[in-house]
Write a protein that holds these residues in place. Structure first.
Motif, PDB file in Angstrom:
ATOM      1  N   PHE A  32     102.248  39.634  -5.186  1.00 54.59           N
ATOM      2  CA  PHE A  32     102.512  39.632  -6.628  1.00 54.59           C
ATOM      3  C   PHE A  32     104.019  39.606  -6.897  1.00 54.59           C
ATOM      4  CE2 PHE A  32     102.898  41.165 -10.885  1.00 54.59           C
ATOM      5  CZ  PHE A  32     101.702  40.930 -11.540  1.00 54.59           C
ATOM      6  N   GLY A  33     104.781  40.381  -6.102  1.00 47.71           N
ATOM      7  CA  GLY A  33     106.217  40.472  -6.325  1.00 47.71           C
ATOM      8  C   GLY A  33     106.950  39.170  -6.072  1.00 47.71           C
ATOM      9  N   PHE A  34     106.473  38.388  -5.094  1.00 46.01           N
ATOM     10  CA  PHE A  34     107.128  37.122  -4.789  1.00 46.01           C
ATOM     11  C   PHE A  34     107.007  36.121  -5.936  1.00 46.01           C
ATOM     12  CE2 PHE A  34     106.352  38.369  -0.242  1.00 46.01           C
ATOM     13  CZ  PHE A  34     107.685  38.490   0.090  1.00 46.01           C
ATOM     14  N   PHE A  35     105.908  36.202  -6.672  1.00 49.92           N
ATOM     15  CA  PHE A  35     105.645  35.217  -7.712  1.00 49.92           C
ATOM     16  C   PHE A  35     105.724  35.838  -9.112  1.00 49.92           C
ATOM     17  CE2 PHE A  35     103.731  33.680  -3.842  1.00 49.92           C
ATOM     18  CZ  PHE A  35     104.125  32.351  -3.822  1.00 49.92           C
ATOM     19  N   THR A  59     104.081  45.189 -14.605  1.00 55.48           N
ATOM     20  CA  THR A  59     102.691  45.108 -14.149  1.00 55.48           C
ATOM     21  C   THR A  59     102.620  45.273 -12.639  1.00 55.48           C
ATOM     22  OG1 THR A  59     102.147  43.654 -15.990  1.00 55.48           O
ATOM     23  CG2 THR A  59     100.618  43.671 -14.128  1.00 55.48           C
ATOM     24  N   PHE A  60     103.600  44.712 -11.927  1.00 59.00           N
ATOM     25  CA  PHE A  60     103.707  44.933 -10.486  1.00 59.00           C
ATOM     26  C   PHE A  60     103.718  46.437 -10.197  1.00 59.00           C
ATOM     27  CE2 PHE A  60     106.438  45.365  -6.644  1.00 59.00           C
ATOM     28  CZ  PHE A  60     105.683  44.615  -5.751  1.00 59.00           C
ATOM     29  N   TYR A 256     111.068  41.872  -1.578  1.00 61.59           N
ATOM     30  CA  TYR A 256     110.140  41.369  -2.581  1.00 61.59           C
ATOM     31  C   TYR A 256     110.807  40.937  -3.891  1.00 61.59           C
ATOM     32  CZ  TYR A 256     106.664  43.243   0.591  1.00 61.59           C
ATOM     33  OH  TYR A 256     105.913  43.490   1.703  1.00 61.59           O
ATOM     34  N   TYR A 257     111.885  41.606  -4.264  1.00 57.31           N
ATOM     35  CA  TYR A 257     112.531  41.276  -5.527  1.00 57.31           C
ATOM     36  C   TYR A 257     113.576  40.178  -5.384  1.00 57.31           C
ATOM     37  CZ  TYR A 257     115.011  42.044  -9.966  1.00 57.31           C
ATOM     38  OH  TYR A 257     115.596  41.889 -11.198  1.00 57.31           O
ATOM     39  N   MET A 258     114.056  39.937  -4.175  1.00 55.01           N
ATOM     40  CA  MET A 258     115.176  39.026  -3.990  1.00 55.01           C
ATOM     41  C   MET A 258     114.923  37.608  -4.520  1.00 55.01           C
ATOM     42  SD  MET A 258     118.317  39.116  -3.230  1.00 55.01           S
ATOM     43  CE  MET A 258     118.361  40.784  -2.596  1.00 55.01           C
ATOM     44  N   PRO A 259     113.716  37.016  -4.365  1.00 58.41           N
ATOM     45  CA  PRO A 259     113.506  35.695  -4.965  1.00 58.41           C
ATOM     46  C   PRO A 259     113.735  35.687  -6.473  1.00 58.41           C
ATOM     47  CG  PRO A 259     111.796  36.141  -3.371  1.00 58.41           C
ATOM     48  CD  PRO A 259     112.560  37.428  -3.536  1.00 58.41           C
ATOM     49  N   SER A 260     113.222  36.699  -7.163  1.00 58.57           N
ATOM     50  CA  SER A 260     113.412  36.782  -8.615  1.00 58.57           C
ATOM     51  C   SER A 260     114.873  37.074  -8.956  1.00 58.57           C
ATOM     52  CB  SER A 260     112.509  37.870  -9.204  1.00 58.57           C
ATOM     53  OG  SER A 260     111.150  37.583  -8.956  1.00 58.57           O
ATOM     54  N   TYR A 261     115.510  37.970  -8.193  1.00 56.17           N
ATOM     55  CA  TYR A 261     116.910  38.354  -8.430  1.00 56.17           C
ATOM     56  C   TYR A 261     117.835  37.142  -8.293  1.00 56.17           C
ATOM     57  CZ  TYR A 261     121.389  40.765  -7.588  1.00 56.17           C
ATOM     58  OH  TYR A 261     122.693  41.193  -7.636  1.00 56.17           O
TER      59      TYR A 261
END
Length: 424
Positions: A32-35, A59-60, A256-261
């Motif tokens: 979930f965190g990746f997307f 929500t995560f 997990y957060y790095m793609p979004s960051y």
């Protein structure tokens, strides 16, 4: 085949069975965190993209907030009835929760029902994994001799690292082969659909395990082991939560957060974020077995825990400076690799310090609840807090401030816990 060979074969089977299913459940829970960016756009549309992301990572975090309840109920069940029986029940719950997220229509089709379904699915995932991780670690640790505990427990972290590696690799692959429109529309569902394999694989594998005999419960509260935990082990519980916080926050921010960051905050291509998570997950998969071998050779385990926790604290600011000032992909990969290596080296030894600090009759409950409370308080909130701090301050280094402070607190807990290593 001699008795020693038979015991070794049984131990290998136990390690593989528990690690495989724990890895599958971790994959379902954490993908979930990746997307989060795509999920936010699909189910939490907002005019401000950062607000949409904030709702998605919130929500995560729902899955983490429900984890303590799952840990209390499943962990207590494991201490009263049996470890294997408890682990088997987590599979069905995880499957239902993952299916709800994978198959839910977007907000544009069914309106407010869409985010509600996703939140319920996320809660079911949290309930299941809340009991799974602590109980599985307890089961596999108790299955082998004291002299091999480092090795067997380390494979729990291999499975979690492999789950992150699979999620990050799928993210990188889908980003590469799909158009941004298709990925945002339906491509993000593919990893969740793959994660549904947990039902047939998990049930088959868990049925092959033996149920270990229950330990003597004489003197324990007749209703629940939770009463004894509260009455006699409150300090150990607090230290266990803080010790686990040390690797938890770096994992959920760096992996997990790095793609979004990187994509939403630093405005770099999405593929860079998935590559950084892939490097981190690879290190979290490869290093723990080596760490396990080292742990079993050390006369004391606590010095290794202190070394890795201290190095993590010292690395946080330099790593984030590298990431924020990077003009290419390589500095990002080197930075996240340094933090991930320290976390991978210290995760198993920290877990062993916690597991051995609890007596066997309440170990599954103590391990599950301390892990779940740590995840709820620090893992599930990490992305939300970091996103909120960046939005409030406008400074991408806010993530480093939060990580450094929490890792320092975790280092203090390692200093305070007493090593309770039994004799082989």
């Amino acid at each position: 085949m001699g008795k020693g060979d038979t015991q070794a074969s049984e131990l290998r089977k136990t390690v593989v069975a528990t690690s495989l299913v724990s890895g599958l459940e971790t994959f379902d829970f954490t993908v979930f965190g990746f997307f989060a960016v795509m999920i936010g756009d699909q189910f939490f549309p907002a005019e401000d993209p950062l607000t949409s992301l904030l709702l998605a990572v919130g929500t995560f975090g729902v899955g983490f907030l429900i984890r303590p309840l799952g840990a209390m109920m499943i962990g207590a069940y494991a201490d009263r009835v049996g470890r294997r029986a408890a682990m088997t029940r987590t599979i069905v719950l995880m499957t239902i929760g993952t299916a709800a997220i994978a198959l839910c229509p977007p907000f544009a089709m069914i309106g407010a029902a869409a985010p509600l379904i996703v939140i319920i699915g996320r809660a079911l995932q949290g309930f299941a994994v809340g009991g799974e991780i602590g109980v599985a670690a307890t089961y596999v640790m108790e299955a082998g001799p004291v002299s091999s505990r480092g090795r067997v427990v380390s494979w729990q972290f291999v499975s979690q690292g492999a789950a992150a590696l699979l999620g990050a690799s799928l993210g990188a692959l889908l980003t590469k082969v799909m158009s941004p429109e298709d990925l945002a529309s339906w491509g993000w569902r593919v990893p969740f659909l793959i994660g549904l394999l947990i039902a047939p694989v998990g049930i088959y594998v868990r049925r092959q395990l033996r149920e270990a005999p229950l330990v003597d419960t004489k003197g324990r509260d007749a209703a629940t082991p939770l009463a004894e935990l509260w009455r006699e082990h409150r300090r150990t519980m607090l230290l266990a939560i803080l010790i686990r916080m040390g690797p938890t926050i770096p994992v959920y921010v760096i992996v997990y957060y790095m793609p979004s960051y990187l994509h939403r905050v630093m405005h770099v291509p999405a593929i860079t974020g998935f590559l950084s998570s892939t490097v981190s997950a690879l290190l979290l998969t490869v290093i723990p077995p080596l760490s396990g071998l080292l742990i079993d050779r050390l006369p004391r385990r606590k010095p290794l825990a202190l070394f890795t926790a201290g190095c993590t604290v010292l690395l946080v600011f330099p790593v984030f400076l590298m990431i924020v000032r990077a003009d290419g992909t390589l500095p990002v990969l080197v930075g996240v690799g340094l933090i991930s290596a320290m976390v991978a080296l210290g995760a198993a030894v920290g877990s062993l310090l916690v597991l051995e600090a609890f007596p066997a009759r309440v170990r599954a409950s103590g391990a599950a609840i301390s892990h779940a409370l740590n995840a709820a308080l620090f893992g599930g909130t990490a992305q939300f807090i970091v996103t909120g701090m960046i939005k409030l301050t406008g400074n991408p280094m806010s993530a480093a401030w939060y990580m450094a402070a929490t890792c320092l607190l975790s280092f203090g807990a390692v200093v305070l816990i007493k090593e309770q290593r039994p004799q082989a």
